[in-house]
Motif scaffolding. Sequence first.
Motif, PDB file in Angstrom:
ATOM      1  N   LEU A  67      -9.022   0.215  -1.349  1.00  0.00           N
ATOM      2  CA  LEU A  67      -8.484   1.576  -1.363  1.00  0.00           C
ATOM      3  C   LEU A  67      -9.555   2.621  -1.033  1.00  0.00           C
ATOM      4  O   LEU A  67      -9.267   3.586  -0.316  1.00  0.00           O
ATOM      5  CB  LEU A  67      -7.838   1.884  -2.711  1.00  0.00           C
ATOM      6  CG  LEU A  67      -6.506   1.199  -2.970  1.00  0.00           C
ATOM      7  CD1 LEU A  67      -6.007   1.502  -4.384  1.00  0.00           C
ATOM      8  CD2 LEU A  67      -5.466   1.603  -1.948  1.00  0.00           C
ATOM      9  N   THR A  68     -10.762   2.440  -1.529  1.00  0.00           N
ATOM     10  CA  THR A  68     -11.816   3.408  -1.201  1.00  0.00           C
ATOM     11  C   THR A  68     -12.202   3.322   0.274  1.00  0.00           C
ATOM     12  O   THR A  68     -12.570   4.322   0.877  1.00  0.00           O
ATOM     13  CB  THR A  68     -13.071   3.222  -2.082  1.00  0.00           C
ATOM     14  OG1 THR A  68     -13.565   1.893  -1.941  1.00  0.00           O
ATOM     15  CG2 THR A  68     -12.767   3.534  -3.537  1.00  0.00           C
ATOM     16  N   GLY A  69     -12.086   2.137   0.855  1.00  0.00           N
ATOM     17  CA  GLY A  69     -12.328   2.007   2.291  1.00  0.00           C
ATOM     18  C   GLY A  69     -11.286   2.761   3.097  1.00  0.00           C
ATOM     19  O   GLY A  69     -11.607   3.464   4.060  1.00  0.00           O
ATOM     20  N   ILE A  70     -10.024   2.643   2.677  1.00  0.00           N
ATOM     21  CA  ILE A  70      -8.948   3.369   3.354  1.00  0.00           C
ATOM     22  C   ILE A  70      -9.120   4.873   3.159  1.00  0.00           C
ATOM     23  O   ILE A  70      -8.987   5.658   4.105  1.00  0.00           O
ATOM     24  CB  ILE A  70      -7.571   2.886   2.843  1.00  0.00           C
ATOM     25  CG1 ILE A  70      -7.341   1.438   3.279  1.00  0.00           C
ATOM     26  CG2 ILE A  70      -6.446   3.794   3.337  1.00  0.00           C
ATOM     27  CD1 ILE A  70      -6.152   0.774   2.612  1.00  0.00           C
ATOM     28  N   LEU A  71      -9.435   5.290   1.936  1.00  0.00           N
ATOM     29  CA  LEU A  71      -9.663   6.706   1.645  1.00  0.00           C
ATOM     30  C   LEU A  71     -10.833   7.240   2.463  1.00  0.00           C
ATOM     31  O   LEU A  71     -10.775   8.340   3.010  1.00  0.00           O
ATOM     32  CB  LEU A  71      -9.943   6.914   0.157  1.00  0.00           C
ATOM     33  CG  LEU A  71     -10.325   8.317  -0.280  1.00  0.00           C
ATOM     34  CD1 LEU A  71      -9.126   9.248  -0.186  1.00  0.00           C
ATOM     35  CD2 LEU A  71     -10.890   8.300  -1.677  1.00  0.00           C
ATOM     36  N   GLY A  72     -11.881   6.449   2.580  1.00  0.00           N
ATOM     37  CA  GLY A  72     -13.047   6.846   3.363  1.00  0.00           C
ATOM     38  C   GLY A  72     -12.712   7.052   4.818  1.00  0.00           C
ATOM     39  O   GLY A  72     -13.155   8.012   5.446  1.00  0.00           O
ATOM     40  N   THR A  73     -11.907   6.155   5.368  1.00  0.00           N
ATOM     41  CA  THR A  73     -11.499   6.283   6.761  1.00  0.00           C
ATOM     42  C   THR A  73     -10.686   7.557   6.965  1.00  0.00           C
ATOM     43  O   THR A  73     -10.918   8.318   7.914  1.00  0.00           O
ATOM     44  CB  THR A  73     -10.665   5.055   7.185  1.00  0.00           C
ATOM     45  OG1 THR A  73     -11.442   3.886   6.967  1.00  0.00           O
ATOM     46  CG2 THR A  73     -10.256   5.139   8.633  1.00  0.00           C
ATOM     47  N   TYR A  74      -9.740   7.804   6.070  1.00  0.00           N
ATOM     48  CA  TYR A  74      -8.898   9.004   6.180  1.00  0.00           C
ATOM     49  C   TYR A  74      -9.727  10.283   6.045  1.00  0.00           C
ATOM     50  O   TYR A  74      -9.608  11.199   6.860  1.00  0.00           O
ATOM     51  CB  TYR A  74      -7.794   8.971   5.124  1.00  0.00           C
ATOM     52  CG  TYR A  74      -7.032  10.263   5.047  1.00  0.00           C
ATOM     53  CD1 TYR A  74      -6.098  10.595   6.025  1.00  0.00           C
ATOM     54  CD2 TYR A  74      -7.271  11.167   4.025  1.00  0.00           C
ATOM     55  CE1 TYR A  74      -5.418  11.803   5.975  1.00  0.00           C
ATOM     56  CE2 TYR A  74      -6.601  12.371   3.970  1.00  0.00           C
ATOM     57  CZ  TYR A  74      -5.662  12.683   4.942  1.00  0.00           C
ATOM     58  OH  TYR A  74      -5.003  13.868   4.887  1.00  0.00           O
ATOM     59  N   LEU A  75     -10.561  10.351   5.006  1.00  0.00           N
ATOM     60  CA  LEU A  75     -11.367  11.564   4.789  1.00  0.00           C
ATOM     61  C   LEU A  75     -12.356  11.800   5.927  1.00  0.00           C
ATOM     62  O   LEU A  75     -12.518  12.928   6.385  1.00  0.00           O
ATOM     63  CB  LEU A  75     -12.126  11.471   3.464  1.00  0.00           C
ATOM     64  CG  LEU A  75     -11.344  11.797   2.209  1.00  0.00           C
ATOM     65  CD1 LEU A  75     -12.198  11.526   0.970  1.00  0.00           C
ATOM     66  CD2 LEU A  75     -10.867  13.231   2.211  1.00  0.00           C
TER      67      LEU A  75
END
Length: 130
Positions: free
Chosen positions: A39-47
């Motif tokens: 989830l933090t990887g996905i959040l990082g990509t989005y941000l």
Amino acid sequence: MFRIWFFILIIAVPAAEIGVLLWSGKQIGVPLTVLLIILTGILGTYLARSQGMKIINQARQQLNYGQMPGDAVLDGVCILIGGTMLLSPGFLSDVFGILLLLPLTRKFFKRWLALAIKRWINKGNVKIIR
């Protein structure tokens, strides 16, 4: 001085990351720990994408008005590093990555980065070619 920073980056940071991941796995379980990492990887990509596009547009506007996009470049460096940190597995790097991606906390890092670049230029470590 370089040796100390090199040691910290290559040995101490990954060791701390492994320790936190092991502790997290013990406290909340391995499946939830893995899910949080994903989830933090996905959040990082989005941000990183949303903040990066905002900064690219800001730099384009500054260039269109004949201004140097120095502040936008510093933002871009912070966003690049922050996004990379969020994509790497580990909770310590995730916290640092989020701090670099959020505009409120990024201001601190931008000031530090600008001062470091000025020091490098003043010492002659960086050469500006026109």
